[in-house]
Design a protein around this motif. Structure first.
Motif: not given
Lengths: 498, 228
Positions: A39-46, A70-77
């Motif tokens: 999840l941390m890497s996904q946050a970095m991509i966003y 932030v919303a998309a990261l929260n919603f999808f991952f």
């Protein structure tokens, strides 16, 4: 105005689409790599997408994309997926931190963009002022300088631009503007201060009135539109342009005054030299006359008849010479004062030459003249008296400075009639070819002869007044040749007499 | 009875010298310092000849010339400075007989006076119709023109021009007078006619046409047939 709103709206839509595209790309990348990364890497991509948006897109889109990320990261991952709920408090903190970072980045990059835009604009203004200064330095006239200033103001201000010059507070005539505008311009010039929105003086005006120059050196004023109280930079720019134009105009005025002063000094100098030369030319023969006449008066009883005759002849000759000098001087003054005296008629040059040769023949050295005239010479237009005076002066001069024959020839060369006077005298020193025609110049061998001071200057003035020219050249085997060239016009028609 | 000459001249020195010089030649000399004085003198003591200075304090001489011409053929000599050319020509055109350019020598003045007096009374005596000087002979009555004894052929215009000058032999004839008398009043400004015909006339009448000895140019004024 409608167009600019549309343009703003379409820019906003572009930003929104671009933000959406960036977020979709980030979401897609995270989804593809979902199994491989945390999840941390996904946050970095966003976060990467948000930084890119902040840098590339307008501020609003950047903020939107930060919140969206932030919303998309929260919603999808962030578990539970596909809801906006957050399972772990840790994730909540991470999301909050990410939102804060995203907003901070977009704020910073927006500020950076603003500053670099401001720097670019100020660079453009400085560049315009630089090239304006260069253009103004090259301006040759006040009108040209004002024109350059007007162009520079138009470059920056969309509304009508008016630039006027003034002398001692009075606006130069020929300005096409309403009474209100003229009043504001006059006030601006008299008070030497900027009027209009944001200046504290006449703020209700719809334009800025900027004086050209400061203090006692106001040389005009400019009126520029649009003017708004908040556009302090625009007003300062207008003032900077006005200051440069004022400098240019002031420089040109000083230059003009300087040239006029120099011309006046030169004129006075010429006048003084002229008077000195003339009075010398007049005084010498007068001295001879007074000496001879007073001698006859006091000593007549003791003088032999031959001496008396010689003195009497001297008095007559000197008096005639005095007449000649006076005539030459008067004629030169008349011609240089504007030459209204030219009586132009058809003249036969052979007739003029014939009459002056006839007159000069009666003098002691007249036999040395050899006249040769071409056949069928054309008539020329001119003033017979002046042309005769010219020819007389040339021949006289040649007789005075040489002992041998003096040749006077007249020939036609195409559309010009050439009258030459040649002698075998001492000739000219190199470089004297143009100076002999200066009013007070005396050439080599002139020390003992008198009065050539004005004769040649008059000759040239007469030649020029007839649209011709007079030049002198050195002859190969000594002596010099004066050549008068007169234009030959179409010959007049002659009716057969009744 | 001696010949009476009136000198109209405002300069005292010149007046005195001319008076002395003319008196020495046996003339009876009257003087006037202004046009009004001259006019008064003309009424009470008319002279035989007038020497008129241009640029008098009380007006131009044209009035005087016209007044004299309206009732007599009394010769008038105009004395003027070189720059008064236009005024001098206008006075000649209005009937003055001849002119002198100031400064002039007494010899010149005497010669002009002699010529003027010779023509005096041409209204009574037949006008001069014969010119014989040196190698040249022009007889207007018989249409005879000879140089060195050989007859010359002149065109009608050339002859008219020569005859006009013979009639005034010794005196200047202005451009305007020649043009009016030979070509007609409508040609008084066509000075180029004179230049061309005078050139032709000189080639026939003069031994050295480029340095004429009979037919002289009075630069800017007119022409003169020389008499001895």
């Amino acid at each position: 105005m409608k167009w600019s709103i549309d343009a703003g709206r379409s820019r906003a839509w572009h930003g929104a689409f671009a933000a959406l595209a960036l977020l979709s790309a980030a979401t897609a990348a995270c989804a593809v790599l979902d199994d491989a990364i945390s999840l941390m890497s996904q946050a970095m991509i966003y976060l990467l997408a948000v930084v890119a948006a902040s840098y590339l897109l307008p501020w609003l889109a950047a903020v939107g994309s930060a919140i969206g990320a932030v919303a998309a990261l929260n919603f999808f991952f962030v578990p539970p997926r596909y809801t906006l709920a957050v399972e772990h408090r840790e994730h909540l903190i991470a999301l909050a931190a990410m939102l804060a970072v995203a907003l901070l980045v977009s704020y910073l990059s927006a500020a950076l963009k603003r500053e670099s835009a401001a720097a670019r604009e100020s660079e453009a203004r400085a560049g315009q002022l630089r090239s304006l200064a260069i253009d103004l330095a090259a301006a040759a006239s006040e009108d040209e300088a004002v024109d350059i200033g007007r162009r520079a103001l138009r470059h920056r201000f969309a509304g009508p631009v008016l630039v006027v010059t003034s002398v001692d507070g009075a606006i130069a005539p020929g300005v096409d503007a309403g009474e209100d505008v003229m009043r504001a311009l006059r006030c601006c010039i008299v008070e030497a201060s900027v009027l209009g929105p944001g200046t504290g003086r006449w703020p209700a005006l719809d334009a800025w009135y900027v004086p050209l120059g400061t203090g006692g050196r106001v040389v005009g004023a400019a009126r520029v539109e649009p003017a708004s109280a908040s556009d302090a930079i625009g007003r300062e720019h207008a003032q900077a342009i006005a200051a440069l134009v004022a400098q240019g105009v002031w420089r040109l005025r000083l230059l003009e005054a300087n040239l006029a002063a120099r011309a006046e000094v030169e004129r006075q100098h010429v006048q003084a030299t002229f008077l000195a030369s003339v009075s010398h030319d007049l005084r010498t023969p007068l001295a001879a006359i007074v000496a001879a006449a007073s001698s006859l008066e006091a000593q007549r009883g003791r003088l032999g008849e031959a001496d008396q005759d010689r003195m009497l002849a001297g008095i007559v000759a000197e008096a005639r010479y005095l007449t000649e000098v006076t005539e030459n001087t008067l004629q030169l003054v008349r011609l240089s004062a504007g030459g209204g005296a030219l009586r132009s008629e058809w003249q036969a040059i052979d007739e003029i030459v014939g009459s002056i040769v006839g007159r000069l023949r009666s003098r002691p050295c007249g036999a040395r003249i050899r006249a040769r005239l071409g056949a069928a010479l054309p008539l020329v237009r001119g003033d017979a008296t002046l042309l005769a005076q010219l020819a007389t002066n040339l021949v006289d001069n040649a007789l005075k400075y040489s002992d041998g024959a003096v040749d006077l020839t007249v020939v036609q060369r195409r559309d010009r009639l050439l009258l030459s006077v040649k002698d075998r005298g001492p000739g000219l020193a190199p470089g004297d070819e143009s100076r002999v025609f200066e009013p007070f110049y005396r050439g080599r061998g002139a020390a003992d002869a008198r009065g050539a001071g004005l004769g040649l200057a008059l000759c040239r003035a007469i030649a020029v007044a007839h649209g011709g020219s007079l030049g002198v050249s050195r002859r190969a085997r000594g002596g010099c040749r004066f050549t008068l060239a007169l234009p030959v016009a179409e010959q007049p028609a002659v009716e057969a007499p009744a | 009875m001696s010949i009476k000459v009136l000198i109209v001249e405002d300069d005292r020195e010149i007046r005195a010298v001319l008076r002395t010089a003319l008196a020495a030649e046996g003339f009876d000399v009257l003087t006037a310092v202004s046009l009004s004085e001259a006019t008064a003198l003309l009424e009470h003591d008319p002279p035989d000849l007038i020497v008129l200075d241009l640029g008098l304090p009380d007006g131009d001489g044209a009035q005087l010339v016209r007044a004299v011409r309206s009732r007599s053929a009394m010769p008038i000599l105009v004395a003027s400075a070189r720059h008064q050319e236009a005024e001098r020509i206008s006075l000649l055109d209005q009937g003055a007989d001849d002119y002198l350019t100031k400064p002039f020598g007494v010899n010149e003045l005497l010669a002009r006076i002699r010529v003027a007096l010779r023509h005096r009374g041409t209204t009574l005596q037949p006008a001069t119709t014969r010119y014989a000087r040196g190698d040249l002979l022009i007889d207007v009555e018989t249409y005879r023109v000879e140089r060195e004894g050989r007859p010359l052929h002149l065109t009608p215009t050339e002859f008219k021009l020569a005859a006009r000058l013979v009639r005034a032999a010794g005196r200047v004839v202005t451009h305007r007078q020649l043009l009016a008398d030979v070509w007609g009043a409508e040609h008084v400004l066509d000075t180029h006619y004179l230049r061309l015909y005078m050139g032709q006339l000189r080639t026939k009448l003069e031994a050295v046409p480029s340095e004429p000895s009979h037919l002289l140019t009075e630069t800017g004024v007119g022409y003169r047939l020389v008499v001895d």
